[in-house]
Design a protein around this motif. Structure first.
Motif, PDB file in Angstrom:
ATOM      1  N   GLY A  73       1.046  -1.062   4.531  1.00  0.00           N
ATOM      2  CA  GLY A  73       1.533   0.477   4.126  1.00  0.00           C
ATOM      3  C   GLY A  73       2.981   0.463   4.601  1.00  0.00           C
ATOM      4  N   PHE A  74       3.439   1.514   3.655  1.00  0.00           N
ATOM      5  CA  PHE A  74       4.908   1.771   3.640  1.00  0.00           C
ATOM      6  C   PHE A  74       5.227   3.241   3.181  1.00  0.00           C
ATOM      7  CE2 PHE A  74       6.844   1.476  -0.652  1.00  0.00           C
ATOM      8  CZ  PHE A  74       5.911   1.013  -1.383  1.00  0.00           C
ATOM      9  N   LEU A  75       6.302   3.705   3.569  1.00  0.00           N
ATOM     10  CA  LEU A  75       6.942   4.957   2.897  1.00  0.00           C
ATOM     11  C   LEU A  75       8.230   4.617   2.410  1.00  0.00           C
ATOM     12  CD1 LEU A  75       5.827   7.910   5.536  1.00  0.00           C
ATOM     13  CD2 LEU A  75       4.683   6.931   3.303  1.00  0.00           C
TER      14      LEU A  75
ATOM     15  N   ALA B 127       0.719  -1.398   0.130  1.00  0.00           N
ATOM     16  CA  ALA B 127      -0.154  -0.044  -0.069  1.00  0.00           C
ATOM     17  C   ALA B 127       0.977   1.183  -0.002  1.00  0.00           C
ATOM     18  CB  ALA B 127      -1.095  -0.041   1.019  1.00  0.00           C
ATOM     19  N   CYS B 128       1.108   1.618  -1.115  1.00  0.00           N
ATOM     20  CA  CYS B 128       2.026   2.799  -1.455  1.00  0.00           C
ATOM     21  C   CYS B 128       1.339   4.301  -1.385  1.00  0.00           C
ATOM     22  CB  CYS B 128       2.737   2.528  -2.849  1.00  0.00           C
ATOM     23  SG  CYS B 128       3.852   3.730  -3.225  1.00  0.00           S
ATOM     24  N   GLY B 129       0.018   4.358  -2.176  1.00  0.00           N
ATOM     25  CA  GLY B 129      -0.382   5.528  -2.312  1.00  0.00           C
ATOM     26  C   GLY B 129      -2.085   5.168  -2.377  1.00  0.00           C
TER      27      GLY B 129
ATOM     28  N   THR C 126      10.899   6.043   2.875  1.00  0.00           N
ATOM     29  CA  THR C 126      12.048   6.011   3.939  1.00  0.00           C
ATOM     30  C   THR C 126      12.268   5.227   4.952  1.00  0.00           C
ATOM     31  OG1 THR C 126      10.120   7.246   4.935  1.00  0.00           O
ATOM     32  CG2 THR C 126      11.584   8.932   3.743  1.00  0.00           C
ATOM     33  N   ASP C 127      11.225   4.092   4.990  1.00  0.00           N
ATOM     34  CA  ASP C 127      11.244   3.081   5.871  1.00  0.00           C
ATOM     35  C   ASP C 127      12.525   2.122   5.473  1.00  0.00           C
ATOM     36  OD1 ASP C 127       9.162   3.937   7.262  1.00  0.00           O
ATOM     37  OD2 ASP C 127       7.948   2.519   6.281  1.00  0.00           O
TER      38      ASP C 127
END
Lengths: 312, 312
Positions: free
Chosen positions: B250-252, B220-222, B254-255
């Motif tokens: 979910g992830f960003l 789940a990116c956006g 930057t993780d």
């Protein structure tokens, strides 16, 4: 089962069939005749009793039941006659049996011998089995053993009191008395939620996601609110899921058989040390099964639901 | 930004401020004055421009912008004056700059020197950066490099043709021509979906979950459909998620900074070998930013969207 169930189950979906059985085993067949003692009432059974459109194939994992068929369930039984060298008369067995008093287990499949280990028989279809989705009261106790701050949600004040006073939850609330579950969870978790064990889906899942901390985790175990009412679907905020890097993981206990032995030994130790309290709700007699099952979906039960079909 | 945005952005949310800047750096200040060359148009920026109720705290991860403030963005710039020993005049830099022509970067923070490595400058705010959620065309190409069967979804037939013919996707479809996305995905994935990279949320996420295989995974990116229209919320079937043991994570980006160097070296190699095609959509001039941004949420762009503010 008389007919497929749509929405919540009612007793009219079931019919008690009284007939004189003429069961016999042929030598060499490996068949076993058992007398059923306890059966478990479980969430996943409802999914097997529904009619499904072809797009809903997920549930094929648990074999579906067609009208006219007997319904099977996890349970404890006692061997009456055996043509199988693994079982002898009066052995206790655990496994997949039916909602009925006696039955022929073909080839002795799906049952195994049971060693009670000093525990009541119901424990062997309840706390010592990990195949169901209706164990919130146990999950919370395991979480307490693991050092978590635990808040439970239940549908009556009596249940709330049991969670707090008997089972040692840090707190608990009656969700039927709350109008805004997001605000409720914010009140009980001012520092946010790290782990949500989800047995219900729907609004509670949404509220949990809204209150989760960064990298929060949802163990998606069951969806009782959606099983019985298709209109009650969860609409989790996907923007929260992305930004908070939330993980939602569906699982069935059968994915984790590698942990089963550890689970059993840990649970037996905790039971013997009094660190975990089983909570059992037992109805009596095969004719009580339909009301036990339908009541389960109304939340009538307090703790794990069983039907005791017969004594040993 | 003139005012907070509700729903989809419109050009009236923005105001182009023309003023003569009097920028100067004090010796010893470490400040740097830069001329901006490229800025990136990204999904996450919209979330920073909305007004939020207190319950929507997730987005605080990306600092919010208040009316009257300049909007910042990832971009490439060139040093004009420097009081910072790490930068000298004419150095190219990459980092967080603003939607504007010139600016003072306090203490030289949030920028770093850029080595173009023979690639166009836009690559350094596009394909060689991994901080945005609008890279479906790249994700599909990486998946192809990894041996996957890849189907893309886009909103025009022109984009569909590019995915299939230029970028090497196995197949692609125009979601605006489909009335039943569940049936559409079933047609394109007769054997089910193992991995869904989600940039859109909403109905597409629901349809993907409905078509997923056991142990399927959703990155789940956006959530572009939900960012611009709050009523378009995903209602994934939680019963599917449990029974199929689906993981939604979910992830960003930057993780995952630990993977950044591997990503850069792999991507540079793939670009030089012609195994990945960047797809860039570039508008010109600072005054084109509002239309570039609002067009992005209508899907006007074909590929990664930038504004080229000035030449070197």
């Amino acid at each position: 089962m008389k007919n497929h169930i749509e929405g919540a189950p009612s007793e009219s979906n079931f019919k008690l069939k009284a007939e004189s059985l003429n069961l016999r085993v042929e030598p060499g067949s490996n068949d076993v005749i058992v007398k059923n003692l306890y059966v478990s009432i479980d969430l996943y059974q409802l999914n097997r009793l529904k009619s499904y459109s072809s797009s809903q194939e997920a549930v094929s994992a648990a074999a579906r039941i067609t009208p006219g068929e007997a319904i099977d369930a996890n349970g404890v039984a006692k061997v009456v006659v055996s043509a199988n060298p693994e079982f002898k008369r009066d052995d206790l067995v655990v496994g997949l049996i039916s909602w009925g008093e006696y039955e022929l287990v073909k080839g002795g499949a799906m049952i195994r011998r049971l060693e009670p280990m000093g525990f009541p028989l119901s424990y062997h279809v309840g706390i010592l089995v990990f195949v169901s989705g209706a164990y919130g009261h146990l999950v919370g106790q395991y979480a307490k053993l693991g050092g978590c701050y635990v808040v439970g949600s239940a549908g009556t004040n009596e249940k709330v009191a049991i969670l707090k006073e008997k089972l040692g939850f840090d707190d608990a609330f009656n969700y039927k008395e709350e109008t805004d579950l997001k605000a409720t969870l914010k009140r009980y978790f001012p520092d946010g939620i790290d782990v949500y064990f989800d047995n219900v889906g729907g609004e509670m899942l949404e509220a949990a996601v809204a209150n989760m901390n960064l990298f929060g985790r949802v163990a998606a175990c069951g969806v009782i609110s959606e099983c019985a009412d298709d209109s009650k679907r969860a609409v989790p905020n996907m923007i929260d899921i992305v930004y908070k890097r939330i993980k939602i993981q569906g699982f069935l206990s059968t994915d984790h058989f590698d942990l089963h032995q550890d689970f059993i030994s840990m649970t037996c130790d905790a039971l013997r040390a009094g660190k975990i309290q089983p909570l059992e709700d037992i109805s009596n007699g095969v004719d009580s099964i339909p009301s036990a099952f339908t009541g389960f979906f109304r939340g009538d039960n307090i703790g794990k639901k069983f039907v005791r079909i017969a004594g040993e």
